[in-house]
Design a protein around this motif. Structure first.
Motif, PDB file in Angstrom:
ATOM      1  N   SER A   6       1.217   4.076  -3.090  1.00  0.00           N
ATOM      2  CA  SER A   6       0.900   5.474  -2.815  1.00  0.00           C
ATOM      3  C   SER A   6       2.050   6.395  -3.223  1.00  0.00           C
ATOM      4  O   SER A   6       1.834   7.444  -3.847  1.00  0.00           O
ATOM      5  N   ARG A   7       3.260   6.018  -2.893  1.00  0.00           N
ATOM      6  CA  ARG A   7       4.425   6.840  -3.230  1.00  0.00           C
ATOM      7  C   ARG A   7       4.659   6.875  -4.738  1.00  0.00           C
ATOM      8  O   ARG A   7       5.010   7.911  -5.308  1.00  0.00           O
TER       9      ARG A   7
ATOM     10  N   LYS B 231       0.832  -1.207   0.000  1.00  0.00           N
ATOM     11  CA  LYS B 231       0.000   0.000   0.000  1.00  0.00           C
ATOM     12  C   LYS B 231       0.866   1.256   0.000  1.00  0.00           C
ATOM     13  O   LYS B 231       0.595   2.225  -0.726  1.00  0.00           O
ATOM     14  N   GLU B 232       1.899   1.237   0.813  1.00  0.00           N
ATOM     15  CA  GLU B 232       2.802   2.390   0.885  1.00  0.00           C
ATOM     16  C   GLU B 232       3.509   2.626  -0.445  1.00  0.00           C
ATOM     17  O   GLU B 232       3.585   3.767  -0.928  1.00  0.00           O
TER      18      GLU B 232
ATOM     19  N   GLU C 204       2.451   6.423  -7.126  1.00  0.00           N
ATOM     20  CA  GLU C 204       1.376   7.120  -7.833  1.00  0.00           C
ATOM     21  C   GLU C 204       1.678   8.611  -7.968  1.00  0.00           C
ATOM     22  O   GLU C 204       1.369   9.238  -8.989  1.00  0.00           O
ATOM     23  N   LYS C 205       2.296   9.176  -6.962  1.00  0.00           N
ATOM     24  CA  LYS C 205       2.596  10.613  -6.981  1.00  0.00           C
ATOM     25  C   LYS C 205       3.627  10.972  -8.048  1.00  0.00           C
ATOM     26  O   LYS C 205       3.716  12.127  -8.470  1.00  0.00           O
TER      27      LYS C 205
END
Length: 679
Positions: free
Chosen positions: A621-622, A617-618, A624-625
């Motif tokens: 998220s990173r 998940k982490e 995707e940015k």
């Protein structure tokens, strides 16, 4: 075999770019299109203009043969693919409704995904694509198209076509996975790939086990070029050959191969092409072996190629081959490093950390070169490997050697497209590692590919009586792990610096860090939340990284550390990491040499499959940015034959102007050789 997506040219299919941010602006030449999780790039073909007219003719004829088999890989990937692709293309080109609507734009994206993956399943995860448009819109759009543009078979209505393909597109339970590798399931029945029809995994394994003779020291690659079907209770093979399955496409391939044979560079190359033609006509696997032996011994030709049924990643049992093609020519300057590796192959084999009984007493025919890709086809297009080692037959490799290539114009395109993307700043622990990767990353990565393909796949031997298919569904993962481990282990050896393959004793650390970061963390960007790892190369990388991480915890060899709430990989002891790599290499070589299925399965399932959901998940998220597409592929250059009034070719020109959509539609128009349904 390929690094990282395996070939009779890989397979393997992962970006070699370090992802280091750069002040240089990205050359717009390389970027072509971006959609979903995919980016389409362009590659240059440096040196093409310097080829002789005869070589240009040869390359042109081989490139035509490489494209003519395009429909084969679609049909192999799923029996509905050609019907779905052709229907989507008809809607895309003929639809008269609102082309700016959300549904139509989603259909365009879906069609681009289908083109990229050679079918309705993701090229890497093998999960079925989820359409962003509705079924009602799709069916109305299809019905609005003039029926002459639809792939209707004789007597088939539009409603019947939709009844066939709509459930496949929209029902997530139908043909959900192209290649299922889940432990404990029937891998044949639960895979959508079109290599089996009506048979179970147990029936398929029994069918081929009955064919094998344990005393045969030179077995053919059973099942390599056929579909196994069950009709009226009887199981039989339908062989890919002229006059057999896929005949219309193979006839066109043979046509261009015959032209290529007429302009071959030398007698050896001509013999290779003529044997491949004969094999395509007979489908006889003994002829395939004869072709492979001729091909691996053709070391004097500048132009080279792969064309045929080669790699077995698409078959959950690892036996049946997908159709692929690659045309290339030698990069003579860059090949110097691979020549050095080849010349020292026996030293590397003798000093390997594996048990002596699993080593080759005499390494034969290890040849390696750096190549320039000129055309990609079949299962190497649009997504391609960066390195290849073929043939895959163990006995041919043992008796005649193997041919290894690194595709440097592809690695360069990956590298150029990744400049300045912010990846290193987000995921690399400190400036120390970033500086290592920026300074040595491209060189170290290419060397890893060279060692993986040239020596890794060519190393070791099976003990007498060991079945080459003994590792079953885990064979591909373990073979790629074996080759990666061989390369990683030797990159840190002083011999590498002595041979001037790396500039100093620090350079290898760039590859060690990138490999651990990728295997433990960043490759998870390619996995959907809640899912485990199934693709063989990804399993391989996590297996190695997770093994080193867990086995090295006592000595704190590798850590997962937090900084500003983010997880990073930190290597504390590179020397001990190398020792662990050697330990794992020795075990995997033992597993392969003895056919120890249980030990191989345990390694893969313990270290290569499961995903930590919180870390996953982490990472997602990173990542995707950063707005980076995790998967990349290529459009091909366009070769045009210039002819005189008599029709003789006087030159062949190259252009790079064709867009992704235009190329795919042109290929579908000019190279659709198979019927929509190939029973």
């Amino acid at each position: 075999m390929k690094k990282t997506i395996s070939m009779m040219i890989a397979a393997t299919a992962f970006s070699v770019s370090t992802g280091i941010a750069s002040v240089e602006s990205v050359d717009p030449f390389y970027r072509v299109d971006r959609f979903a999780d995919l980016e389409v790039l362009r590659y240059k073909v440096p040196g093409f203009e310097k080829l002789t007219l005869q070589q240009k003719k040869l390359l042109y004829y081989l490139s035509q043969a490489a494209i003519e088999g395009r429909d084969i890989i679609y049909d192999q990937n799923c029996k509905w693919n050609l019907a779905i692709r052709r229907t989507l293309e008809a809607v895309y080109t003929q639809y008269k409704g609102d082309r700016s609507s959300d549904d139509f734009e989603a259909l365009e994206t879906y069609l681009k995904q289908v083109w990229f993956a050679n079918g309705i399943h993701h090229h890497y995860s093998t999960d079925k694509f989820v359409p962003g448009f509705g079924q009602e819109f799709f069916e109305k759009a299809v019905k609005s198209v003039d029926t002459r543009y639809l792939p209707l078979q004789k007597g088939e209505t539009v409603n019947q076509l939709l009844a066939n393909i709509s459930p496949v597109i929209f029902d997530p339970a139908i043909d959900a996975k192209r290649v299922n590798q889940a432990e404990g399931e029937d891998l044949v029945l639960t895979s959508a790939g079109n290599y089996y029809d009506g048979v179970t995994q147990a029936e398929a394994e029994a069918f081929y086990n009955k064919m094998k003779n344990p005393d045969d020291l030179r077995p053919v690659s059973y099942g390599l070029n056929s579909r196994l079907v069950k009709r009226n209770g009887k199981i039989e093979e339908r062989v890919y050959k002229v006059g057999g399955l896929y005949s219309k496409a193979l006839e066109k391939i043979v046509y261009w191969l015959e032209k290529a044979a007429s302009v071959a560079e030398n007698a050896q190359q001509k013999a290779v092409i003529e044997k491949l033609i004969s094999y395509n006509k007979t489908g006889n696997l003994k002829e395939f072996d004869e072709y492979a032996i001729l091909w691996v011994n053709d070391l004097d030709s500048d132009i080279d190629f792969v064309n045929g049924f080669t790699e077995t990643y698409g078959d959950p049992l690892g036996m049946k081959a997908s159709w692929e093609a690659l045309v290339n020519f030698k990069n003579k300057e860059a090949s110097e490093r691979t020549h050095i590796i080849s010349a020292n192959a026996q030293w590397f084999e003798d000093n390997s950390p594996v048990d002596n009984c699993f080593k080759k007493e005499k390494v034969k025919g290890v040849s390696a070169k750096v190549i320039t890709a000129a055309i990609l086809g079949g299962d190497t297009y649009p997504s391609t490997a960066i390195g290849i080692n073929l043939p895959n037959s163990n006995w041919i490799r043992h008796e005649h050697g193997s041919k290894s290539v690194t595709i440097e114009n592809i690695t360069e395109a990956y590298d150029k497209a990744a400049q300045g993307n912010g990846f290193a700043e987000e995921f690399v622990w400190s400036d120390k590692e970033r500086e290592l990767m920026e300074k040595y990353g491209f060189q170290a990565d290419n060397l890893h590919t060279d060692l993986h393909e040239c020596l890794g796949h060519a190393s070791g031997k099976l003990l007498p009586g060991t079945d080459s298919d003994a590792l079953k569904a885990h064979s591909s993962t373990l073979e790629e792990a074996r080759a990666d481990l061989f390369a990683l282990y030797y990159m840190a050896d002083p011999k590498i610096v002595e041979l001037k393959l790396l500039p100093n004793a620090e350079a290898y650390k760039s590859e060690y860090y990138k490999y651990m970061m990728n295997g433990l963390m960043t490759q998870l960007t390619r996995i959907e939340p809640g899912k485990n790892i199934e693709e063989a190369h990804m399993r391989n990388r996590q297996l190695i990284a997770r093994y080193v991480f867990e086995k090295g915890q006592k000595d704190n060899v590798v850590e997962m550390k937090k900084k500003d709430g983010k997880t990073f990989v930190v290597i504390n002891d590179y020397a001990k990491m190398r020792s662990l790599l050697g330990e794992l290499l020795a075990e995997i070589q033992r597993i392969k040499s003895t056919g120890d299925y249980e030990a191989g399965r345990d390694l893969v399932e313990t270290y290569g499959v499961k995903v930590d959901p919180e870390l996953h998940k982490e990472v997602l998220s990173r990542y995707e940015k950063l707005n980076i597409a995790p998967y990349k592929g290529f459009v091909n250059p366009v070769y045009t034959a210039v002819t005189d009034k008599k029709g003789d070719i006087t030159d062949v020109t190259i252009s790079y102007d064709e867009s992704y959509i235009d190329q795919m539609l042109r290929y579908s128009k000019d190279y659709s050789n198979l019927p929509t349904y190939n029973y």
